[in-house]
Design a protein around this motif. Sequence first.
Motif, mmCIF file in Angstrom:
data_model
loop_
_atom_site.group_PDB
_atom_site.id
_atom_site.type_symbol
_atom_site.label_atom_id
_atom_site.label_comp_id
_atom_site.label_asym_id
_atom_site.label_seq_id
_atom_site.Cartn_x
_atom_site.Cartn_y
_atom_site.Cartn_z
ATOM 1 N N UNK A 104 0.821 -1.214 0.000
ATOM 2 C CA UNK A 104 0.000 0.000 0.000
ATOM 3 C C UNK A 104 0.855 1.264 0.000
ATOM 4 N N UNK A 105 1.977 1.230 0.724
ATOM 5 C CA UNK A 105 2.735 2.484 0.880
ATOM 6 C C UNK A 105 3.984 2.554 0.006
ATOM 7 N N UNK A 106 4.483 1.412 -0.452
ATOM 8 C CA UNK A 106 5.674 1.353 -1.311
ATOM 9 C C UNK A 106 6.865 2.109 -0.735
ATOM 10 N N UNK A 107 7.009 2.051 0.549
ATOM 11 C CA UNK A 107 8.157 2.715 1.182
ATOM 12 C C UNK A 107 8.600 1.850 2.349
ATOM 13 N N UNK A 108 9.840 1.445 2.292
ATOM 14 C CA UNK A 108 10.378 0.495 3.266
ATOM 15 C C UNK A 108 10.267 1.028 4.707
ATOM 16 N N UNK A 109 10.773 2.249 4.907
ATOM 17 C CA UNK A 109 10.790 2.814 6.260
ATOM 18 C C UNK A 109 9.377 3.033 6.795
ATOM 19 N N UNK A 110 8.523 3.529 5.899
ATOM 20 C CA UNK A 110 7.139 3.786 6.307
ATOM 21 C C UNK A 110 6.430 2.472 6.646
ATOM 22 N N UNK A 111 6.695 1.458 5.841
ATOM 23 C CA UNK A 111 6.095 0.145 6.099
ATOM 24 C C UNK A 111 6.557 -0.395 7.452
ATOM 25 N N UNK A 112 7.841 -0.178 7.768
ATOM 26 C CA UNK A 112 8.368 -0.610 9.078
ATOM 27 C C UNK A 112 7.621 0.103 10.207
ATOM 28 N N UNK A 113 7.443 1.421 10.033
ATOM 29 C CA UNK A 113 6.768 2.210 11.072
ATOM 30 C C UNK A 113 5.341 1.725 11.287
ATOM 31 N N UNK A 114 4.635 1.501 10.179
ATOM 32 C CA UNK A 114 3.228 1.093 10.307
ATOM 33 C C UNK A 114 3.139 -0.327 10.873
ATOM 34 N N UNK A 115 4.083 -1.182 10.462
ATOM 35 C CA UNK A 115 4.123 -2.543 11.008
ATOM 36 C C UNK A 115 4.329 -2.480 12.529
ATOM 37 N N UNK A 116 5.258 -1.633 12.938
ATOM 38 C CA UNK A 116 5.544 -1.487 14.374
ATOM 39 C C UNK A 116 4.313 -0.977 15.127
ATOM 40 N N UNK A 117 3.680 0.063 14.587
ATOM 41 C CA UNK A 117 2.485 0.617 15.238
ATOM 42 C C UNK A 117 1.355 -0.410 15.303
ATOM 43 N N UNK A 118 1.262 -1.223 14.253
ATOM 44 C CA UNK A 118 0.222 -2.256 14.228
ATOM 45 C C UNK A 118 0.402 -3.212 15.401
ATOM 46 N N UNK A 119 1.618 -3.717 15.571
ATOM 47 C CA UNK A 119 1.827 -4.695 16.636
ATOM 48 C C UNK A 119 1.842 -4.066 18.026
ATOM 49 N N UNK A 120 2.173 -2.786 18.093
ATOM 50 C CA UNK A 120 2.062 -2.111 19.397
ATOM 51 C C UNK A 120 0.588 -2.093 19.813
ATOM 52 N N UNK A 121 -0.285 -1.822 18.851
ATOM 53 C CA UNK A 121 -1.727 -1.840 19.142
ATOM 54 C C UNK A 121 -2.179 -3.243 19.520
ATOM 55 N N UNK A 122 -1.665 -4.216 18.785
ATOM 56 C CA UNK A 122 -2.033 -5.612 19.055
ATOM 57 C C UNK A 122 -1.622 -5.979 20.488
ATOM 58 N N UNK A 123 -0.397 -5.638 20.839
ATOM 59 C CA UNK A 123 0.123 -5.976 22.178
ATOM 60 C C UNK A 123 -0.727 -5.316 23.263
ATOM 61 N N UNK A 124 -0.987 -4.015 23.074
ATOM 62 C CA UNK A 124 -1.781 -3.283 24.073
ATOM 63 C C UNK A 124 -3.170 -3.906 24.241
ATOM 64 N N UNK A 125 -3.817 -4.168 23.112
ATOM 65 C CA UNK A 125 -5.172 -4.723 23.181
ATOM 66 C C UNK A 125 -5.189 -6.105 23.814
#
Lengths: 194, 47
Positions: A41-62
């Motif tokens: 969706x984003x075609x950007x390595x760093x951005x994909x890393x950031x969103x991946x990280x935020x995704x799992x942070x949400x998963x962990x919290x929930x």
Amino acid sequence: MKKELTHDAVLIRNYIEGDENALAVLIHRHKQRVYSFIFSKVFDRDLAEDIFQDTFIKVIKNLKLGKYNEEGKFLPWVMRIAHNLVIDHFRKHNRMPKFDNAGDFNIFSVISDSSLNAEKSLIKNQVESDVRRLIEELPEDQKMVLKMRMYKDMSFKEISERTGVSINTALGRMRYALINLRKVIEQNNMILTN
Amino acid sequence: MAKLYAATSKDSSLQNPKKETINLLLNYSKALSVIKCNEMKFTRLLN
């Protein structure tokens, strides 16, 4: 497939009960699908890393807060979080467009041709001519003040000195001139925008 | 059996997140604790 889903459920239960290794297994199991989805969706390595990280942070919290209801849909749930974060990113990006200085510099991204095209130029001339004709229909005192203010760019002090009336009178004439112009425009359903 | 000739991407870095990201998540999870107070839950991050 069913076996893997059951396995996820067991891992989630273990994780909620305090087994941190269960989370490592879950992340390693699903990281490729989640990351590939974000990257597609984003075609950007760093951005994909950031969103991946935020995704799992949400998963962990929930998970730790007990907000996840186990229905054998762990991966779809994670993908939904990732999807929402991608949408959030694009919303934010569109709202605040930034000048991208990375990569090839494109001069046309910062300058544009502000001159009007032929059609808009014709419309502009037509509108200006209509406005001039409307002004000519105003009472003489109002017309004089409006012309001095709008076309000669004079201050109300200068207008009052030139016409021999007080500043308040000049202001009042200007006000009535505008009211009368609006009235005529509305009565005739005129459209004076380009 | 039909042979599959689809080329597989050799660049796995485009399909997987960095190890650092995974480690950060695992450390974050270890540092995050939940405190229960009456019927409310609070998260606390210990470094």
